[in-house]
Design a protein around this motif. Structure first.
Motif, PDB file in Angstrom:
ATOM      1  N   SER A  17     -14.144  39.680 -75.658  1.00  0.00           N
ATOM      2  CA  SER A  17     -13.234  40.292 -74.703  1.00  0.00           C
ATOM      3  C   SER A  17     -11.881  39.591 -74.630  1.00  0.00           C
ATOM      4  O   SER A  17     -10.903  40.190 -74.197  1.00  0.00           O
ATOM      5  CB  SER A  17     -13.898  40.347 -73.330  1.00  0.00           C
ATOM      6  OG  SER A  17     -14.586  39.152 -73.058  1.00  0.00           O
ATOM      7  N   ASP A  47      -8.113  44.644 -75.884  1.00  0.00           N
ATOM      8  CA  ASP A  47      -8.013  46.102 -75.891  1.00  0.00           C
ATOM      9  C   ASP A  47      -7.544  46.486 -77.286  1.00  0.00           C
ATOM     10  O   ASP A  47      -6.474  46.066 -77.718  1.00  0.00           O
ATOM     11  CB  ASP A  47      -6.975  46.562 -74.858  1.00  0.00           C
ATOM     12  CG  ASP A  47      -7.523  46.497 -73.443  1.00  0.00           C
ATOM     13  OD1 ASP A  47      -8.739  46.672 -73.282  1.00  0.00           O
ATOM     14  OD2 ASP A  47      -6.717  46.274 -72.519  1.00  0.00           O
ATOM     15  N   ARG A 107      -2.896  52.628 -71.880  1.00  0.00           N
ATOM     16  CA  ARG A 107      -4.164  53.319 -71.750  1.00  0.00           C
ATOM     17  C   ARG A 107      -4.332  54.345 -72.873  1.00  0.00           C
ATOM     18  O   ARG A 107      -5.415  54.515 -73.437  1.00  0.00           O
ATOM     19  CB  ARG A 107      -4.264  53.995 -70.378  1.00  0.00           C
ATOM     20  CG  ARG A 107      -5.702  54.166 -69.887  1.00  0.00           C
ATOM     21  CD  ARG A 107      -5.741  54.607 -68.432  1.00  0.00           C
ATOM     22  NE  ARG A 107      -5.088  53.645 -67.537  1.00  0.00           N
ATOM     23  CZ  ARG A 107      -4.246  53.987 -66.560  1.00  0.00           C
ATOM     24  NH1 ARG A 107      -3.940  55.255 -66.357  1.00  0.00           N
ATOM     25  NH2 ARG A 107      -3.703  53.059 -65.789  1.00  0.00           N
ATOM     26  N   ILE A 148      -5.361  52.661 -76.217  1.00  0.00           N
ATOM     27  CA  ILE A 148      -6.622  51.914 -76.334  1.00  0.00           C
ATOM     28  C   ILE A 148      -7.764  52.822 -76.778  1.00  0.00           C
ATOM     29  O   ILE A 148      -7.987  53.885 -76.197  1.00  0.00           O
ATOM     30  CB  ILE A 148      -6.978  51.239 -74.984  1.00  0.00           C
ATOM     31  CG1 ILE A 148      -5.948  50.162 -74.663  1.00  0.00           C
ATOM     32  CG2 ILE A 148      -8.379  50.626 -75.044  1.00  0.00           C
ATOM     33  CD1 ILE A 148      -6.079  49.595 -73.272  1.00  0.00           C
ATOM     34  N   THR A 190     -11.898  49.299 -75.005  1.00  0.00           N
ATOM     35  CA  THR A 190     -11.347  48.339 -74.045  1.00  0.00           C
ATOM     36  C   THR A 190     -12.051  46.996 -74.123  1.00  0.00           C
ATOM     37  O   THR A 190     -13.158  46.895 -74.670  1.00  0.00           O
ATOM     38  CB  THR A 190     -11.493  48.850 -72.600  1.00  0.00           C
ATOM     39  OG1 THR A 190     -12.897  48.894 -72.313  1.00  0.00           O
ATOM     40  CG2 THR A 190     -10.899  50.238 -72.463  1.00  0.00           C
ATOM     41  N   TRP A 191     -11.397  45.989 -73.532  1.00  0.00           N
ATOM     42  CA  TRP A 191     -12.052  44.682 -73.511  1.00  0.00           C
ATOM     43  C   TRP A 191     -13.295  44.716 -72.640  1.00  0.00           C
ATOM     44  O   TRP A 191     -14.263  44.006 -72.897  1.00  0.00           O
ATOM     45  CB  TRP A 191     -11.073  43.588 -73.067  1.00  0.00           C
ATOM     46  CG  TRP A 191     -10.587  43.668 -71.630  1.00  0.00           C
ATOM     47  CD1 TRP A 191      -9.471  44.295 -71.183  1.00  0.00           C
ATOM     48  CD2 TRP A 191     -11.207  43.089 -70.481  1.00  0.00           C
ATOM     49  NE1 TRP A 191      -9.345  44.169 -69.837  1.00  0.00           N
ATOM     50  CE2 TRP A 191     -10.392  43.417 -69.366  1.00  0.00           C
ATOM     51  CE3 TRP A 191     -12.349  42.324 -70.269  1.00  0.00           C
ATOM     52  CZ2 TRP A 191     -10.694  43.008 -68.058  1.00  0.00           C
ATOM     53  CZ3 TRP A 191     -12.652  41.908 -68.968  1.00  0.00           C
ATOM     54  CH2 TRP A 191     -11.838  42.251 -67.885  1.00  0.00           C
ATOM     55  N   GLN A 192     -13.271  45.625 -71.627  1.00  0.00           N
ATOM     56  CA  GLN A 192     -14.467  45.731 -70.778  1.00  0.00           C
ATOM     57  C   GLN A 192     -15.654  46.268 -71.583  1.00  0.00           C
ATOM     58  O   GLN A 192     -16.785  45.823 -71.400  1.00  0.00           O
ATOM     59  CB  GLN A 192     -14.199  46.640 -69.574  1.00  0.00           C
ATOM     60  CG  GLN A 192     -13.266  46.024 -68.546  1.00  0.00           C
ATOM     61  CD  GLN A 192     -11.830  46.480 -68.710  1.00  0.00           C
ATOM     62  OE1 GLN A 192     -11.418  46.866 -69.810  1.00  0.00           O
ATOM     63  NE2 GLN A 192     -11.065  46.426 -67.629  1.00  0.00           N
TER      64      GLN A 192
END
Lengths: 183, 349, 566
Positions: C342, C354, C371, C374, C377-379
């Protein structure tokens, strides 16, 4: 059975009965013991397994189109005709048949356009499933032996008899006695 | 039944009486004592060795290239191979032990005395054949100790004056251990020696039958009781019991202490600790005590003395009829043998 | 003894004999089942490779022996299956009737291992060869070595052949490129080298430039010659002649390609160690590494699928968290470790991962545009990593761990990395340092700060090695920042001022002053007596008067060291 030397004062019936019973016991014990040993010996002499089989890599399934075929050689040296006959992507698309004609041992080959295996020796013809449909094999009701196939991760594997690497086979000696550079 | 019996009787014209005469030798009463059955024990074990040996030969390949692998196959892959191999090995150990015990019994009871001197000498030949069979069998596994044992054995032969060098070449099939050596050992172990043993046993038993078993009278037996009992079935039962006890013993030994395999023979590396089988400890220790030819010659002299002992004993007894000379000599020999064996077993080098 | 007794004894002994045989049978079964696990798998030489094996067992026995221990050998994959080549391939040659190539590339492996090839090609690992034009490479090629081969200045006694030219790239070839990967080159008949730049391979890996192919030099056996500079090489980002990137044997060492080895930290430790990114050492210090060392024997390292929580759960290795499957993700293995990372702690300032559709990090700052760009995402990446974590830990525990990790990274970023970057930019903008890297002292200082110490701190936090986070990390970052980096920047400004560039000097000093005026740096200028007093009080409350006492000399020492050294 004479027991004169060990005669004891016992009633004759009892003696006979005892004699028969112990004789039976003795015979049973001997049969059980040595019979068991004979069973062990039989198991030892009977081959552990008829042959060792294993799944070996044969081809990349995607590299073959329906109608394609190639000759695969098993580690024991037998030739196998592997042909693709469908496009479903399953192992059922493929068929692996021994290339050895059951008639007189010639090598058959796949004829894509005619959708058949053909043996040039006596015009033997086999259908795509290996069943004899013409020539001597058809008359004798013979078929080409099949090998099991499976697909794993897009790779075609074939189950064939294996041979041991270190069995002191001719393989190792072929090079060993020559100068290494000569190989 | 009658038809079959007739069929056989017509073709094998032996009458029941003759058969009984042949097999039903009256057995002296002292054979009711178990320790007098030690002569039958090695014979029974010999049969076990023949059976298991033939079974092992089904898979064994007597060539330096394949020997170790084939023993490995027997030990680790063939069903019950480990068991049959272990029984064969333990059978050998017990057979040699039984032969030695039998010989000691004969010696201390003076059963070798006139007119049985020749049978003693046949027995000595059997002993030597048994020991050599053990030695060659040990070499067949082609593990490190087999190889070096054979090499050492050959070089001991070499120290025999005059003929030693030829004996060694004959034994190894060359100047040194080579690829023709192992087949030689195999033929000796699996054909020449067993056949010799069978023939010698034939002579041994024939002489025994002709001369009869030496009879002993024990103090606790009634003077007027029967002096013999029947071989069949009474003594046969005894032998059957001994046979079964041996089979159980062998099976348990094979299961609890199965034969394993050492590292494969490597002609370039001699193992740190090298020992023969236990029954050669005496010889091995003797050879370490005296050097080269002296040791071999003294060994030969001792063997020769043992060989002709009945005559030596005869001479001694002619001069001093009451002497217990042979008993003392026997006790001395047993102490020496046990001592040297223990010594060899306890030390590393 | 009576005959009946004897007979009974015989009967009983016969049965006892049978019992002993039952014991034998039981032993036999026990041995079989014991051997089933220990027995070496049956090895078969595929018919296509019998000749190779026969000969190479004599000439290069190690290769054959290694191969015999491989899963390939067990599944009938021999020499030709991997080494086969087509006649169009640049490095193909006829070897006793078989057309083969020496270097097996990911494209070759990908013939069978398609999924792995695809994932690996998308990974950052496969692009490790891109440093060939980077800052690190500049170090090896220019600072440590020389971009042009130069003449030796005195003889090397005994060396044959006589050294005529010093290979200026030796450090890059033996250092950088053994991890990052070489650009594989063939000798050219005109004395140069031929790489994929000349061959221009198409998507199938076959060269499209016939002129370059014609120039390939061959030895007396007709075998193309690989240059010693670029082969042997198992760098993970190797740039191959067929255009594929990387080397599978970087982790799956030839010729046994052992999954067992790839699962162990030592495998990654060939490259992931040392002063700039001591991941291996960090791992060893962590609870994870300690548990692994202790419980290695129970890790089931030979399992076919090595799923955490199912096949083992004693400890995680590098592979466990970054690549292998676990119970919670359905055993999904990835050959792109970036799928679960992440933060990237590689650059001076850590960046959240991202990534766009090409797996490149999105640097856009506008939230809306960002947004849109991407793709992953890093999440998402963190959630994939957490599948592994939560196989053993509760999610609350893992979330708190990530909070600790994020806090450390952000602390480093905000307190030292971003300020450092802005000072470096200001120095460069104001002409106090050249555009060339590593020709000014402060460039070395800054490099050590972020590239070595800063990464140690961040990696230490990422993988739970407190000593690396603090003493080898943040402590050294701070020391470097306050006692070397700032004084050196000040000194450069002072020199500038002396040289009559007062405006430039002021600009630089303003940047530094603004940074030092921030709350987190205030103590350095204004002192922190109040704080030490506070700490002392707290300590005394907790431990009594025997506790450690902060001495004011410490600070004055630091100040003396802070004096410019030049």
């Amino acid at each position: 059975m004479s027991e004169e030397t060990t005669a004891q004062p016992e009633s004759p019936e009892r003696r006979t009965f005892l004699g028969t019973a112990t004789s039976l016991l003795m015979a049973g014990g001997l049969a059980a013991g040595y019979g068991g040993f004979a069973a062990v010996v039989g198991r030892y002499l009977y081959p552990a397994k008829p042959e060792k089989k294993g799944w070996l890599y044969a081809a990349d399934a995607a590299s073959m189109k329906a109608g394609d075929s190639f000759t695969y050689r098993t580690p024991t040296g037998a030739t196998v005709a592997i042909a693709r006959q469908g496009d479903s992507g399953e192992a059922d698309d493929f068929i692996a048949l021994s290339s050895t004609c059951p008639h007189l041992g010639c090598q058959v080959h796949w004829e894509g356009p005619n959708n058949r295996f053909f043996c040039p020796c006596h015009n033997g013809v086999f259908d795509p499933q290996g069943k004899g449909t013409g020539g001597p094999p058809s008359e004798a009701g013979q078929a080409l032996p099949r090998y099991p196939l499976k697909i794993e991760n897009g790779l075609l594997f074939i189950e064939v008899p294996l041979e041991k690497l270190d069995g002191g086979s001719a393989a190792n000696e072929a090079c060993g006695h020559k100068h290494p550079g000569a190989c | 039944m009658g038809v079959v019996a007739n069929f056989i009787r017509e073709r094998i014209p032996v009458s029941g009486d003759q058969l009984r005469e042949l097999t039903n030798e009256p057995v002296p009463n002292h054979l009711r004592r178990w320790w007098f059955c030690l002569g039958g024990t090695p014979a029974y074990l010999f049969v076990v060795q023949i059976v298991t040996g033939i079974l092992l030969a089904f898979y064994y390949e007597p060539s330096p290239k394949a020997a170790y692998e084939s023993v490995h196959y027997i030990t680790d892959e063939a069903a019950f191979g480990w068991y049959l191999r272990s029984v064969h090995k333990w059978g050998a150990t017990l057979m040699i032990a039984a032969v030695i015990l039998h010989q000691m019994r004969v010696f201390f009871t003076g059963a070798y005395r006139k007119p049985r001197e020749l049978n003693w000498m046949v027995g000595m030949c059997l002993l030597i054949c048994t020991l050599v069979t053990g030695f060659t069998g040990y070499s067949l596994v082609y593990e490190q100790l087999s190889y070096w044992g054979a090499t050492v054995g050959a070089n001991i032969t070499d120290t025999v004056p005059v003929i030693g060098v030829y004996l060694k070449k004959l034994m190894l099939g060359g100047e040194v251990y080579n690829e023709r050596t192992l087949p030689r050992f195999f033929m000796l172990h699996a054909a020449v020696l067993p056949v010799s043993i069978v023939l010698l046993l034939g002579v041994h038993i024939t002489l025994l039958r002709l001369q009869g078993v030496t009879e002993f009278q024990f103090e606790d037996e009634p003077e007027d009781g029967p002096k013999h009992f029947n071989f069949f079935p009474d003594h046969l039962y005894s032998e059957l019991i001994i046979g079964l006890v041996l089979m159980i013993l062998l099976s348990v030994l094979a299961t609890v202490l199965p034969s394993t395999m050492g590292p494969k023979a490597d002609p370039l590396t001699t193992p740190e600790v090298i020992k023969p089988e236990w029954f050669f400890y005496v010889t091995f220790r003797w050879l370490k005590l005296f050097s080269g030819t002296a040791a071999v010659l003294s060994m030969g002299f001792i063997a020769f003395t043992m060989f002709v002992w009945p005559f030596i004993d005869g001479l001694v007894r002619r001069w001093w009829p009451k002497s217990e000379f042979s008993v003392f000599a026997g006790i001395f020999a047993v102490i020496a043998i046990v001592g040297l064996t223990t010594w060899e077993a306890l030390v590393k080098h | 003894m009576k005959l009946t007794t004897k007979k009974s004894i015989i009967g009983a002994l016969g049965l006892l004999f049978l019992c002993s045989l039952v014991l034998v049978q039981w032993m036999e079964v026990a041995r079989r089942s014991e051997e089933a696990g220990l027995k070496e798998p049956h090895i078969t030489v595929p018919a296509t490779s019998v000749a190779c094996v026969n000969c190479h067992a004599q000439t290069t026995a190690g290769i054959i022996d290694h191969w015999k221990g491989s899963t390939h050998a067990r599944k009938g994959v021999g020499c030709v299956e991997c080494h086969q080549a087509q006649k169009e391939d640049a490095d193909a040659f006829n070897h006793y009737g078989q057309l083969i190539a020496t270097v097996v590339t990911p494209m070759d492996c990908g013939r069978c291992h398609q999924k792995e090839f695809k994932e690996f090609t998308l990974s950052h690992h496969s692009k490790a060869g891109n440093i060939l034009a980077s800052l690190d490479n500049f170090l090896a090629e220019t600072v440590e070595g020389s971009r042009v081969n130069f003449n030796p200045h005195s003889p090397t006694p005994g060396m044959t052949p006589v050294v005529e030219k010093v290979n200026g790239m030796a450090s890059a070839f033996s250092g950088c490129q053994q991890c990052h990967g070489s650009k594989v080159a063939l000798k050219s008949s005109d004395g140069g080298a031929i790489t994929l730049d000349d061959l221009k391979p198409g998507p199938d890996g076959k060269p499209t430039n016939a002129d370059a192919v014609a120039k390939i030099a061959k030895d007396s056996n007709g075998k193309p010659i690989l240059t010693a500079n670029t082969w042997p090489n198992t760098g993970i980002g190797r740039i191959n002649l067929d255009g594929s990137r990387g080397s599978c044997s970087a982790c799956h060492s030839r010729h046994d390609f052992s999954p067992r080895r790839a699962r162990q930290p030592e495998n990654c430790g060939k490259c992931h160690l040392g002063p700039d990114h001591p991941q291996k050492e960090i791992y060893e210090e962590s609870k994870h590494g300690v548990a692994f060392r202790d419980l290695k024997d129970k890790m089931n390292l030979d399992a076919e699928k090595w799923v955490l929580g199912k096949d083992y759960s004693q400890a995680p290795t590098c592979a466990t968290c970054h690549m292998s499957g676990n119970m919670r993700n359905g055993g999904k293995v990835t050959h792109d470790p970036g799928e679960r990372i992440s933060w990237t702690n590689r650059p001076p300032v850590s960046v959240l991962m991202d990534t766009d559709k090409d797996h490149k990090i999105v640097n856009e700052t506008d939230p809306e545009k960002r947004r849109a760009l991407i793709a992953d995402t890093w999440q998402d990446k963190r959630a994939r990593m957490m599948d592994g974590c939560t196989t053993c830990h509760t999610s609350g525990y893992v979330n708190n761990f990530y909070r600790q990790y994020d806090d450390l990274v952000i602390l480093y970023n905000e307190k030292f990395a971003k300020p450092g970057l802005s000072i470096m930019k200001s120095l460069r903008d104001n002409g106090m340092i050249t555009k060339t890297e590593f020709d000014d002292k402060i460039e070395w200082t800054w490099f050590l700060l972020w590239h070595h110490e800063g990464r140690r701190a961040r990696h230490g936090a990422a993988m739970m090695a407190p000593d690396y986070t603090h003493w080898h990390g943040m402590f050294e970052v701070a020391q470097r920042f306050y006692t070397e980096f700032l004084p050196e920047a000040r000194e450069l400004a002072a020199h500038s001022a002396k040289d009559g560039k007062a405006a430039q000097a002021k600009a630089v000093n303003d940047v530094i002053d603004a940074i030092l005026a921030r709350d987190e740096h205030k103590w350095f200028k204004e002192g922190a007596e109040g704080q030490t007093e506070m700490i002392r009080k707290a300590m005394q409350e907790r431990y009594g008067t025997g506790g450690p006492v902060a001495k004011s000399e410490e600070k004055s020492e630091a100040k003396t060291e802070a004096e410019p050294k030049k």
